[in-house]
Motif scaffolding. Structure first.
Motif, PDB file in Angstrom:
ATOM      1  N   THR A   1       0.853  -1.430  -0.272  1.00  0.00           N
ATOM      2  CA  THR A   1       0.195   0.209  -0.504  1.00  0.00           C
ATOM      3  C   THR A   1       0.840   1.067  -0.519  1.00  0.00           C
ATOM      4  O   THR A   1       0.788   2.153  -0.595  1.00  0.00           O
ATOM      5  CB  THR A   1      -1.214   0.119   0.715  1.00  0.00           C
ATOM      6  OG1 THR A   1      -1.538  -0.741   1.066  1.00  0.00           O
ATOM      7  CG2 THR A   1      -1.822   1.321   1.099  1.00  0.00           C
ATOM      8  N   PHE A   2       1.531   1.202   0.705  1.00  0.00           N
ATOM      9  CA  PHE A   2       3.182   2.675   0.850  1.00  0.00           C
ATOM     10  C   PHE A   2       3.465   2.224  -0.139  1.00  0.00           C
ATOM     11  O   PHE A   2       3.507   3.740  -1.150  1.00  0.00           O
ATOM     12  CB  PHE A   2       3.976   2.678   2.020  1.00  0.00           C
ATOM     13  CG  PHE A   2       3.694   2.809   2.975  1.00  0.00           C
ATOM     14  CD1 PHE A   2       4.105   3.997   3.368  1.00  0.00           C
ATOM     15  CD2 PHE A   2       2.605   3.113   4.112  1.00  0.00           C
ATOM     16  CE1 PHE A   2       4.484   4.695   5.041  1.00  0.00           C
ATOM     17  CE2 PHE A   2       2.205   3.225   4.965  1.00  0.00           C
ATOM     18  CZ  PHE A   2       2.616   4.181   4.916  1.00  0.00           C
ATOM     19  N   GLU A   3       3.809   1.438  -1.204  1.00  0.00           N
ATOM     20  CA  GLU A   3       4.356   1.215  -2.230  1.00  0.00           C
ATOM     21  C   GLU A   3       3.399   2.283  -3.745  1.00  0.00           C
ATOM     22  O   GLU A   3       3.757   3.132  -4.201  1.00  0.00           O
ATOM     23  CB  GLU A   3       4.917  -0.119  -3.031  1.00  0.00           C
ATOM     24  CG  GLU A   3       5.989  -0.074  -4.409  1.00  0.00           C
ATOM     25  CD  GLU A   3       6.564  -0.842  -4.116  1.00  0.00           C
ATOM     26  OE1 GLU A   3       6.193  -1.121  -5.302  1.00  0.00           O
ATOM     27  OE2 GLU A   3       6.919  -1.762  -3.211  1.00  0.00           O
ATOM     28  N   PHE A   4       2.534   1.714  -3.031  1.00  0.00           N
ATOM     29  CA  PHE A   4       1.068   2.145  -3.975  1.00  0.00           C
ATOM     30  C   PHE A   4       0.702   4.409  -4.089  1.00  0.00           C
ATOM     31  O   PHE A   4       0.824   4.767  -5.240  1.00  0.00           O
ATOM     32  CB  PHE A   4       0.230   1.965  -3.418  1.00  0.00           C
ATOM     33  CG  PHE A   4      -1.434   1.723  -4.709  1.00  0.00           C
ATOM     34  CD1 PHE A   4      -1.267   1.971  -5.958  1.00  0.00           C
ATOM     35  CD2 PHE A   4      -1.938   2.896  -3.874  1.00  0.00           C
ATOM     36  CE1 PHE A   4      -2.411   2.179  -6.667  1.00  0.00           C
ATOM     37  CE2 PHE A   4      -3.060   3.663  -4.669  1.00  0.00           C
ATOM     38  CZ  PHE A   4      -3.767   3.122  -5.751  1.00  0.00           C
ATOM     39  N   LEU A   5       0.670   4.190  -2.674  1.00  0.00           N
ATOM     40  CA  LEU A   5       0.533   5.916  -2.119  1.00  0.00           C
ATOM     41  C   LEU A   5       1.967   5.903  -1.951  1.00  0.00           C
ATOM     42  O   LEU A   5       2.584   6.160  -1.192  1.00  0.00           O
ATOM     43  CB  LEU A   5       0.509   5.774  -1.024  1.00  0.00           C
ATOM     44  CG  LEU A   5      -1.383   5.194  -0.465  1.00  0.00           C
ATOM     45  CD1 LEU A   5      -1.831   4.526   0.680  1.00  0.00           C
ATOM     46  CD2 LEU A   5      -1.860   5.239  -1.399  1.00  0.00           C
TER      47      LEU A   5
ATOM     48  N   TRP B   1       3.565  11.430   0.826  1.00  0.00           N
ATOM     49  CA  TRP B   1       3.629  11.129   2.057  1.00  0.00           C
ATOM     50  C   TRP B   1       1.955  10.969   2.903  1.00  0.00           C
ATOM     51  O   TRP B   1       2.350  10.985   3.702  1.00  0.00           O
ATOM     52  CB  TRP B   1       4.380  11.697   3.159  1.00  0.00           C
ATOM     53  CG  TRP B   1       5.220  10.993   2.560  1.00  0.00           C
ATOM     54  CD1 TRP B   1       6.392  10.674   1.129  1.00  0.00           C
ATOM     55  CD2 TRP B   1       5.947  10.215   3.671  1.00  0.00           C
ATOM     56  NE1 TRP B   1       7.434   9.609   2.175  1.00  0.00           N
ATOM     57  CE2 TRP B   1       6.868   8.908   3.012  1.00  0.00           C
ATOM     58  CE3 TRP B   1       5.458   9.161   4.785  1.00  0.00           C
ATOM     59  CZ2 TRP B   1       7.127   7.116   3.413  1.00  0.00           C
ATOM     60  CZ3 TRP B   1       5.766   7.846   5.318  1.00  0.00           C
ATOM     61  CH2 TRP B   1       6.835   7.645   5.201  1.00  0.00           C
ATOM     62  N   GLU B   2       1.487  12.395   3.032  1.00  0.00           N
ATOM     63  CA  GLU B   2       0.490  12.923   3.317  1.00  0.00           C
ATOM     64  C   GLU B   2      -0.831  11.125   2.988  1.00  0.00           C
ATOM     65  O   GLU B   2      -0.993  11.183   4.420  1.00  0.00           O
ATOM     66  CB  GLU B   2      -0.505  14.438   2.585  1.00  0.00           C
ATOM     67  CG  GLU B   2       0.421  15.021   2.876  1.00  0.00           C
ATOM     68  CD  GLU B   2      -0.436  16.836   3.285  1.00  0.00           C
ATOM     69  OE1 GLU B   2      -1.673  16.636   3.133  1.00  0.00           O
ATOM     70  OE2 GLU B   2       0.386  18.014   2.773  1.00  0.00           O
ATOM     71  N   ASP B   3      -0.573  10.741   1.654  1.00  0.00           N
ATOM     72  CA  ASP B   3      -1.656  10.320   1.528  1.00  0.00           C
ATOM     73  C   ASP B   3      -1.027   9.036   3.098  1.00  0.00           C
ATOM     74  O   ASP B   3      -1.713   7.884   2.773  1.00  0.00           O
ATOM     75  CB  ASP B   3      -1.308   9.310   0.360  1.00  0.00           C
ATOM     76  CG  ASP B   3      -2.243   9.824  -0.422  1.00  0.00           C
ATOM     77  OD1 ASP B   3      -3.557  11.348   0.269  1.00  0.00           O
ATOM     78  OD2 ASP B   3      -2.158  10.602  -1.516  1.00  0.00           O
ATOM     79  N   ARG B   4       0.049   8.894   2.958  1.00  0.00           N
ATOM     80  CA  ARG B   4       0.604   7.598   3.073  1.00  0.00           C
ATOM     81  C   ARG B   4       0.042   8.148   4.748  1.00  0.00           C
ATOM     82  O   ARG B   4       0.439   6.955   6.456  1.00  0.00           O
ATOM     83  CB  ARG B   4       2.300   7.557   3.297  1.00  0.00           C
ATOM     84  CG  ARG B   4       2.568   7.082   2.040  1.00  0.00           C
ATOM     85  CD  ARG B   4       3.768   7.081   2.126  1.00  0.00           C
ATOM     86  NE  ARG B   4       4.494   6.182   0.226  1.00  0.00           N
ATOM     87  CZ  ARG B   4       5.603   6.165   0.459  1.00  0.00           C
ATOM     88  NH1 ARG B   4       6.593   6.636  -0.045  1.00  0.00           N
ATOM     89  NH2 ARG B   4       5.622   5.610  -1.137  1.00  0.00           N
ATOM     90  N   TYR B   5       0.764   8.901   5.266  1.00  0.00           N
ATOM     91  CA  TYR B   5       0.084   9.104   6.705  1.00  0.00           C
ATOM     92  C   TYR B   5      -1.207   9.236   7.408  1.00  0.00           C
ATOM     93  O   TYR B   5      -1.325   9.063   8.270  1.00  0.00           O
ATOM     94  CB  TYR B   5       0.599  11.245   7.046  1.00  0.00           C
ATOM     95  CG  TYR B   5       1.999  11.426   7.402  1.00  0.00           C
ATOM     96  CD1 TYR B   5       2.732  10.363   8.221  1.00  0.00           C
ATOM     97  CD2 TYR B   5       2.976  11.869   6.609  1.00  0.00           C
ATOM     98  CE1 TYR B   5       4.017  10.699   8.476  1.00  0.00           C
ATOM     99  CE2 TYR B   5       4.372  12.625   7.175  1.00  0.00           C
ATOM    100  CZ  TYR B   5       4.715  11.781   7.399  1.00  0.00           C
ATOM    101  OH  TYR B   5       6.127  11.869   7.947  1.00  0.00           O
ATOM    102  N   ARG B   6      -2.215   9.296   6.741  1.00  0.00           N
ATOM    103  CA  ARG B   6      -3.598   9.413   6.503  1.00  0.00           C
ATOM    104  C   ARG B   6      -3.347   7.411   7.040  1.00  0.00           C
ATOM    105  O   ARG B   6      -4.846   7.259   7.083  1.00  0.00           O
ATOM    106  CB  ARG B   6      -4.162  10.106   5.200  1.00  0.00           C
ATOM    107  CG  ARG B   6      -5.187  11.438   5.471  1.00  0.00           C
ATOM    108  CD  ARG B   6      -6.048  11.810   4.710  1.00  0.00           C
ATOM    109  NE  ARG B   6      -5.641  12.742   3.739  1.00  0.00           N
ATOM    110  CZ  ARG B   6      -4.929  13.157   3.301  1.00  0.00           C
ATOM    111  NH1 ARG B   6      -4.517  11.872   1.757  1.00  0.00           N
ATOM    112  NH2 ARG B   6      -4.461  14.307   2.425  1.00  0.00           N
ATOM    113  N   HIS B   7      -3.322   6.785   5.516  1.00  0.00           N
ATOM    114  CA  HIS B   7      -3.608   5.414   6.103  1.00  0.00           C
ATOM    115  C   HIS B   7      -2.345   5.212   6.973  1.00  0.00           C
ATOM    116  O   HIS B   7      -3.531   4.218   8.006  1.00  0.00           O
ATOM    117  CB  HIS B   7      -2.478   4.890   4.656  1.00  0.00           C
ATOM    118  CG  HIS B   7      -2.739   3.009   4.735  1.00  0.00           C
ATOM    119  ND1 HIS B   7      -3.678   2.385   4.236  1.00  0.00           N
ATOM    120  CD2 HIS B   7      -1.679   2.457   4.848  1.00  0.00           C
ATOM    121  CE1 HIS B   7      -3.430   1.314   4.399  1.00  0.00           C
ATOM    122  NE2 HIS B   7      -2.150   1.230   4.427  1.00  0.00           N
TER     123      HIS B   7
END
Length: 136
Positions: free
Chosen positions: A12-16, A19-25
């Motif tokens: 999922t991190f690779e897909f996102l 970094w804002e999206d990663r933090y949200r995840h």
């Protein structure tokens, strides 16, 4: 050596890419985690060295490591969820063999957390390793 749950997070991190999206995840992972009973949020389960309030309660069954965790900070709850994906279900004697720093580096967390959060993450990993060693 990473579990399927951790591999899913890494994918999922690779897909996102943002970094804002990663933090949200990470925050969503924390929200999805079951809460730790407030009665277990005591000094004996508290992790020292974290800027946020963090508690980790081990559960060892059939010599397999598991834990519940809680924090008063949503991003830290998410980090606990990531650590849970990394360690839960391992035999207690394998917990210390996990190269958490390398696994978490795959997510880029080593580069994108503040120094304070990084110190807290190391403290949580140390606590998990100690709990597993005590159970072994």
């Amino acid at each position: 050596m990473a579990s399927p749950a951790f591999e899913e997070i890494a994918d999922t991190f690779e897909f996102l890419e943002d970094w804002e999206d990663r933090y949200r995840h990470v925050i969503e992972l924390g929200r999805a985690m079951p809460p730790l009973d407030p009665a277990l949020q005591v000094p004996a389960t508290k992790v020292e060295g974290c800027a946020s309030q963090v508690w980790i309660m081990p559960r060892i069954e059939a010599r397999r490591f598991d834990f519940q965790g809680e924090s008063d900070a949503m991003i830290v709850r998410g980090l606990i969820a990531i650590l849970h994906a990394l360690y839960a279900g391992l035999p207690v004697d394998e917990v210390e063999r996990v190269n958490a720093q390398a696994e978490l580096a795959r997510l880029g967390l080593d580069e994108h957390l503040s120094a304070q959060r990084s110190n807290g993450l190391r403290a949580m990993i140390g606590r998990i390793r100690q709990l597993a060693a005590d159970a072994g």
